[in-house]
Design an enzyme around this catalytic site. Structure first.
Site, PDB file in Angstrom:
ATOM      1  N   GLU A   1      42.209  21.588  43.012  1.00 49.60           N
ATOM      2  CA  GLU A   1      41.585  20.379  42.922  1.00 49.60           C
ATOM      3  C   GLU A   1      41.240  20.327  44.103  1.00 49.60           C
ATOM      4  O   GLU A   1      42.351  19.659  44.653  1.00 49.60           O
ATOM      5  CB  GLU A   1      42.039  19.283  42.119  1.00 49.60           C
ATOM      6  CG  GLU A   1      41.364  18.000  41.531  1.00 49.60           C
ATOM      7  CD  GLU A   1      40.783  17.350  42.719  1.00 49.60           C
ATOM      8  OE1 GLU A   1      40.636  17.565  43.599  1.00 49.60           O
ATOM      9  OE2 GLU A   1      42.051  16.140  42.616  1.00 49.60           O
TER      10      GLU A   1
ATOM     11  N   CYS B   1      38.792  13.029  47.169  1.00 45.86           N
ATOM     12  CA  CYS B   1      38.024  13.576  47.319  1.00 45.86           C
ATOM     13  C   CYS B   1      36.816  13.320  46.497  1.00 45.86           C
ATOM     14  O   CYS B   1      35.651  14.364  46.492  1.00 45.86           O
ATOM     15  CB  CYS B   1      38.789  14.813  46.069  1.00 45.86           C
ATOM     16  SG  CYS B   1      39.243  14.110  45.035  1.00 45.86           S
TER      17      CYS B   1
HETATM   18  O1  SSN Z   1      41.239  12.832  45.457  1.00 46.43           O
HETATM   19  C1  SSN Z   1      41.130  13.150  44.113  1.00 46.43           C
HETATM   20  C2  SSN Z   1      41.665  12.260  43.714  1.00 46.43           C
HETATM   21  C3  SSN Z   1      40.533  11.207  43.221  1.00 46.43           C
HETATM   22  C4  SSN Z   1      40.390  10.238  42.044  1.00 46.43           C
HETATM   23  O2  SSN Z   1      41.218  11.021  41.543  1.00 46.43           O
HETATM   24  O3  SSN Z   1      39.160  10.099  41.065  1.00 46.43           O
END
Ligand code: SSN
Length: 499
Positions: free
Chosen positions: A271, A305
């Site tokens: 991810e 992210c």
């Molecule tokens: O930054 C990565 C994960 C963000 C999220 O799960 O909302």
């Protein structure tokens, strides 16, 4: 931008009490025990708002990494054979404990990460939900039984846990990224070795303790704290007992790990980075779009992210949208997590401030304008003021790079084909957002957007019940939903003579 750290004493005593209970001096949580690093090496974890020392951690290396795999491999046969209902109930109990301790966990996250208490509380709720979701998925193993087309045989399809899984988690969501990986791994019957980010190891240890209290046997969840991720993760990827790696972090590190995983063909979930576009159509409800933009951009101070990284606003509504978004940005209170009313905390490090400042300077040098900014002038620490940039040219670095901070650059559009070209003109493909009054138009655009997740008239896509993940260089595989468990299983079938 000032990056000195002088304010002290903002972290409440209760946080220090929690830290003491976690025993970070030992740091490693291997085989159900806290262990000091064999080398005796330690490292400091700092309060990100003040620079005060929060805790001293054992700094693990290859020896601790191997000890963690020893514990996980020893615990694997019994955990894999544990009835799914029992595995699920342990996760359900862990969910309950996280909810019960949400204030304590939120304070821990806020102290070691720096995010506002409101963001930290939201993260605890989000993180706990992964345990509840995967508690429910644990009892739904997949399988099939069918007659073969030619007759005379039966095919029985079953799935089984992939084995010991190496989990590598980032600092931006220290609880949720751990539970999003641990939950499905344990539901599937895997045991895990986890390396949290060096900036935020406390939360991972707190989660490991909660799982232990919830009845997860020693050795099923093992945590190695370190400032040398290469030594720890490299050891795991070279160990034939480790059958899975699940990583959340930058695309650069993801590429490196995939290269190492290739040597032993290790099952990999990645991810990685994003560069999310946020599209506002001429017919969008602008108040809703501004509310969505505030979440998509400023959740976690922009350090996500999934964060909206570039705003494409139809030229006919650009002035009104930026006026409203600018007013909302100026109303944000920036400060330490533990100060009243704080909405946005510091960035994770001085380097993060320097990088973001450079991106804004580049955009301004190319003709962009800072139209609105929140107030931070009295603050010291790694703070960056939430900022609205307008008239941003499409070739500005901030449009092409994951900014990871509280800056919203706005580009205007008037031609749909050109909009789509710009939206997809990136190697990333994680999240994206579309606001429009015409759902059909929004969905038709969404189908052409190269992204794993599209928020339609929503500023958040994160949901334990949905398959989180990206396309292109934003990653491989999905977390959450049913796919989350599949990532930790492998399919086996039996071809049975039925004559
Ligand atoms: O930054 C990565 C994960 C963000 C999220 O799960 O909302």
């Amino acid at each position: 931008m000032t990056i000195t750290t002088t304010r002290t004493g903002l972290v409440p005593a209760s946080v220090h009490a929690t830290i003491t209970r976690l025993d970070p001096q030992h740091g490693q949580h291997i085989g159900g025990r806290g262990l000091a690093a064999g080398s005796g090496a330690t490292f400091e974890v700092l309060d990100k708002a003040t620079g005060d020392q929060l805790a001293t951690f054992a700094d693990g290396g290859a020896t601790e990494a191997t000890a963690a795999v020893d514990a996980a491999a020893a615990a694997f046969p019994a955990w894999a054979a544990t009835p799914p209902r029992v595995r699920g109930e342990a996760l359900r109990t862990a969910f309950g404990l996280m909810v019960e301790r949400s204030e304590e966990l939120a304070a821990l996250i806020a102290a070691e990460n720096g995010k506002s208490l409101a963001d930290a509380r939201a993260e605890v709720g989000y993180a706990a939900e992964f345990f509840r979701w995967f508690a429910e998925e644990a009892v739904r193993p997949e399988g099939d039984f069918a007659e073969s087309p030619a007759g005379g045989t039966r095919t029985i399809v079953t799935s089984r846990p992939v084995g010991v899984a190496a989990l590598v988690t980032p600092w931006n969501f220290p609880a949720a990224m751990a539970t999003r990986k641990i939950g499905p791994a344990l539901a599937a019957g895997c045991t895990v070795v986890l390396k949290p980010a060096a900036e935020t190891p406390l939360t991972a240890l707190a989660v490991a303790r909660i799982l232990e209290e919830a009845g997860v046997p020693a050795g099923v969840v093992n945590v190695v704290t370190t400032t040398d991720p290469g030594a720890v993760v490299g050891t795991w990827l070279a160990d034939s007992r480790v059958r899975k790696v699940s990583f959340t972090g930058s695309t650069g590190i993801g590429r490196l790990l995939l290269g190492q995983a290739a040597d032993r063909v290790v099952n990999s979930s990645m991810e990685l980075g994003g560069n999310a576009p946020f599209v506002v159509a001429a017919d969008a409800d602008l108040d809703a779009a501004v509310a969505g933009a505030m979440i998509a951009k400023f959740r976690n101070g922009g350090q996500a992210c999934t964060a909206a990284n570039r705003f494409y606003v139809h030229e006919s509504v650009a002035a009104e949208f930026t006026e409203k978004l600018g007013a909302a940005i100026e109303a944000l209170t920036v400060g330490s997590a533990f100060e009243d009313g704080t909405a946005i905390g510091p960035l994770i490090s001085a380097k993060a401030v320097t990088n973001l400042s450079a991106l804004v300077e580049d955009a301004v040098a190319r003709g962009a304008r800072i139209s609105h900014r929140a107030h931070t002038s009295t603050l010291e620490g790694h703070f960056y003021p939430p900022t609205l940039l307008v008239d941003v040219p499409a070739d500005a670095q901030i449009i092409r790079t994951e900014a990871f901070g509280p800056v919203a650059p706005v580009v205007t559009w008037n031609d749909e084909a050109e909009l789509l070209r710009q939206v997809n003109d990136t190697e990333f493909g994680l999240a994206s957002y579309i606001y429009s009054g015409d759902l059909k138009w929004a969905l038709q655009l969404a189908e052409k957007v190269e992204a794993g997740m599209v928020g339609v008239n929503r500023g958040v896509v994160s949901d334990p019940a949905a398959p989180f993940g990206g396309v292109k260089q934003s990653g491989l595989g999905r977390e959450g939903a049913r796919e989350g468990v599949r990532a930790f299983t492998e399919t086996q079938y039996f071809s049975v003579d039925w004559s």
